[in-house]
Design a protein around this motif. Structure first.
Motif, mmCIF file in Angstrom:
data_model
loop_
_atom_site.group_PDB
_atom_site.id
_atom_site.type_symbol
_atom_site.label_atom_id
_atom_site.label_comp_id
_atom_site.label_asym_id
_atom_site.label_seq_id
_atom_site.Cartn_x
_atom_site.Cartn_y
_atom_site.Cartn_z
ATOM 1 N N LEU A 409 0.811 -1.219 0.000
ATOM 2 C CA LEU A 409 0.000 0.000 0.000
ATOM 3 C C LEU A 409 0.842 1.265 0.000
ATOM 4 C CD1 LEU A 409 -2.640 -1.096 2.674
ATOM 5 C CD2 LEU A 409 -2.839 -1.263 0.201
ATOM 6 N N THR A 410 2.134 1.138 -0.283
ATOM 7 C CA THR A 410 3.041 2.276 -0.128
ATOM 8 C C THR A 410 2.777 3.412 -1.117
ATOM 9 O OG1 THR A 410 4.654 1.074 -1.476
ATOM 10 C CG2 THR A 410 4.905 0.935 0.907
ATOM 11 N N ASP A 411 2.006 3.183 -2.156
ATOM 12 C CA ASP A 411 1.705 4.248 -3.118
ATOM 13 C C ASP A 411 0.482 5.072 -2.713
ATOM 14 O OD1 ASP A 411 3.825 3.559 -4.739
ATOM 15 O OD2 ASP A 411 2.638 2.203 -5.995
ATOM 16 N N TYR A 412 -0.136 4.705 -1.607
ATOM 17 C CA TYR A 412 -1.376 5.362 -1.216
ATOM 18 C C TYR A 412 -1.144 6.264 0.004
ATOM 19 C CZ TYR A 412 -3.128 1.960 -4.502
ATOM 20 O OH TYR A 412 -3.334 1.208 -5.638
ATOM 21 N N TYR A 413 -2.177 6.751 0.611
ATOM 22 C CA TYR A 413 -2.109 7.666 1.745
ATOM 23 C C TYR A 413 -1.376 8.949 1.347
ATOM 24 C CZ TYR A 413 -4.136 4.055 4.603
ATOM 25 O OH TYR A 413 -5.008 3.133 5.111
ATOM 26 N N HIS A 414 -2.110 9.846 0.726
ATOM 27 C CA HIS A 414 -1.546 11.060 0.158
ATOM 28 C C HIS A 414 -1.671 12.224 1.144
ATOM 29 C CE1 HIS A 414 -2.269 9.207 -4.097
ATOM 30 N NE2 HIS A 414 -1.283 8.632 -3.443
ATOM 31 N N PHE A 415 -0.738 12.243 2.084
ATOM 32 C CA PHE A 415 -0.765 13.238 3.150
ATOM 33 C C PHE A 415 -0.683 14.662 2.606
ATOM 34 C CE2 PHE A 415 1.300 9.346 4.671
ATOM 35 C CZ PHE A 415 0.428 8.988 5.675
ATOM 36 N N ASN A 416 0.235 14.885 1.701
ATOM 37 C CA ASN A 416 0.420 16.235 1.165
ATOM 38 C C ASN A 416 -0.813 16.697 0.400
ATOM 39 O OD1 ASN A 416 1.951 18.598 0.693
ATOM 40 N ND2 ASN A 416 2.517 17.859 -1.340
ATOM 41 N N SER A 417 -1.432 15.807 -0.358
ATOM 42 C CA SER A 417 -2.637 16.185 -1.108
ATOM 43 C C SER A 417 -3.767 16.589 -0.167
ATOM 44 C CB SER A 417 -3.080 15.031 -2.008
ATOM 45 O OG SER A 417 -2.149 14.797 -3.039
#
Length: 522
Positions: A409-417
């Motif tokens: 899942l390392t491509d997910y969780y878009h904190f900056n967005s």
């Protein structure tokens, strides 16, 4: 009694006074904070002095998503299955545990345990046959590593009234042997409910012991307030028992379960009754103005029960667990009653359905209702980020598994967005999936997430004051200011001085809750 904490590097998360050197606590409340010189002038003979020896202090961590009762039972009272264990190792792990599960009226003890990873069970696959051979007369239920699916042996299926002619329920599936069509004992999502309904409760004492232990583990990792993401009737009873005995040293926003008999540990009717009587379960440290609902499943193999978007941007209804009309109707009722709803969303489709429903509710009830939450907000369509702020929705990030490569899942969780779109972001461990609620590895990961990285102050804000705002406790907790509760932690390193690669191994030296030291590392 008053206590002064001196000679520290105190990160307050208060923009008007970001750093201090010392503070004074009286009767569980911060009464002074400032320079070493300022605080020294206030110290008298009757004030205890704690020398921080130059260490960093910060507000106690708010874990926005964990499961205290489930975690306490799982890690204290149930057999733990060895990672990578095959069928034989599963049997050995169960037998070597000497655990005593919940007991039937006739004295038969259940075996409850986990977590198994389906590919590890060998060429025989996920089947009840090996459990039947080892436990022919004892009911067994094992949950898989997602906690959304499970495996039951024949005795457990019998007690649940599940026979070969059963049909798949809405929101669930019984796995069958491809060659014979016979039930394998594996159950996906809501197909688990009949078995879970059949399992007797643990004793009231066991539940309280499980939660007390779980709270002590939270203290070890600097957590002083939490959002309990599956506040079942059993959990609420244990919370109240502990709080009445002055043994609940943590602040809990208890999200009462709606419409899920598995995570709710009760029938749908019992869950509804609990929601109606929610005020009776509130106590000094337990707030019950919160609801939890699962809108889809888990984005993990082999079953992938999350709800995605179709190619034309519509919500794929395949894995949606709550019909749209029912969801909007109840969400509007909860909103009107002032209840915050945490909505489990594991795919872009479920996230859009949740945002669509909240938008409708804002139209029905007005824009000033409670700030609802998208739980596990790791899968959001780019066009939906702006809607978080627009409709006053919290992006509750539970990154305790995204930064573990094995989960993919390392491509997910878009904190900056999320932050670029001015959305409210919180952070949770989702403890039950993980071995502990340690959020420091996740904190490091938030700073090392390529274009979606954020800076350290923003990440710490998400773990403290943003969590307090999410549960409407920002006037009392989340930052170190005069008049706020003395909930804080002392670390073995200054997060602002060490390389980012060392943040994940941070250890908590001291945890203070309402002025009382509840954890101290020798």
């Amino acid at each position: 009694m008053s206590t002064a904490y001196t000679n520290g590097k105190i990160y307050t998360v208060n923009p008007d006074q970001p750093w201090a050197e010392a503070l004074v606590v009286d009767d569980g409340v911060i009464v002074a904070i400032g320079t070493e010189e300022d605080i020294r002038l206030r110290i008298t003979e009757d004030i205890e002095v704690v020398d921080l020896e130059g260490r960093m202090m910060m507000p106690g961590i708010h874990d926005a998503h964990l499961h205290l009762l489930f975690s306490g039972l799982k890690f204290r009272f149930e057999p733990r299955l060895s990672p990578g264990g095959d069928q034989q190792r599963v049997i050995e792990d169960i037998r070597s545990c000497n655990c005593s599960g919940p007991v039937e009226a006739d004295g038969t003890s259940w075996v409850l345990g986990g977590d198994f990873f389906p590919p590890d069970l060998g060429p025989g696959g996920v089947t009840k046959d090996f459990l039947d051979g080892a436990f022919p007369d004892q009911p067994v239920f094992l949950y898989d590593y997602t906690i959304h699916h499970g495996l039951a042996n024949s005795k457990a299926l019998e007690l649940a009234g599940i026979s070969e002619d059963i049909t798949d329920p809405p929101g669930g599936r019984y796995i069958r042997d491809e060659a014979t069509g016979a039930l394998t004992g594996e159950m996906v999502e809501q197909a688990r409910w009949p078995v879970l309904r059949s399992i007797p409760d643990y004793s009231r004492t066991t539940n309280a012991e499980a939660i007390a232990w779980a709270v002590s583990v939270c203290h070890e990792f600097g957590i002083t307030s939490v959002q309990e993401a599956s506040a079942s009737p059993q959990a609420l009873q244990a919370f109240r028992d502990l709080d009445q005995e002055n043994q609940l040293k943590i602040r809990i926003a208890a999200h009462l379960v709606w419409r899920d008999e598995g995570f709710g540990m009760a029938t749908l009717d019992a869950l509804e009754s609990t929601i109606k009587s929610r005020d009776e379960w509130a106590s000094q440290h337990v707030d019950t103005k919160f609801i939890k609902v699962w809108l889809d499943g888990a984005p993990l193999p082999p079953h992938f029960t999350q709800a995605d978007l179709t190619e034309d941007g519509a919500v794929d209804e395949t894995n949606i667990l709550v019909p749209e009309e029912e969801f909007v109707t109840r969400l509007a009722e909860f909103d009107a009653a002032g209840l915050t709803v945490k909505i489990h969303c594991a795919g872009e489709g479920s996230t859009r359905r949740a945002l669509d429903a909240i938008e409708k509710v804002r139209t029905i009830n007005g824009p000033d209702g409670p700030r609802h939450e998208i739980a596990h907000a790791g899968f959001i369509s780019p066009s939906d980020y702006a809607r978080l702020h627009e409709h006053n929705v919290v992006a509750e990030m539970s990154p305790a598994i995204w930064h573990v490569p094995e989960y993919g899942l390392t491509d997910y969780y878009h904190f900056n967005s999320v932050l670029k779109n001015d959305a409210h972001m919180t952070v949770g461990s989702d403890w039950i999936i993980t071995s502990d609620p340690n959020l420091f590895p996740a904190l490091q990961g938030m700073l090392q997430h390529a274009s979606e990285s954020i800076d350290l102050p923003s990440a710490l804000e998400a773990m403290t004051i943003s969590g307090a705002r999410a549960v409407d406790q920002q006037k009392h907790q989340g930052s170190l200011e005069i008049g706020k509760t003395a909930d804080f932690i002392v670390l073995d390193r200054n997060l602002f001085d060490v390389p980012v690669n060392e943040i994940g191994s941070t250890q908590v030296i001291r945890t203070v809750f309402e002025g009382e030291t509840v954890f101290h590392r020798p």
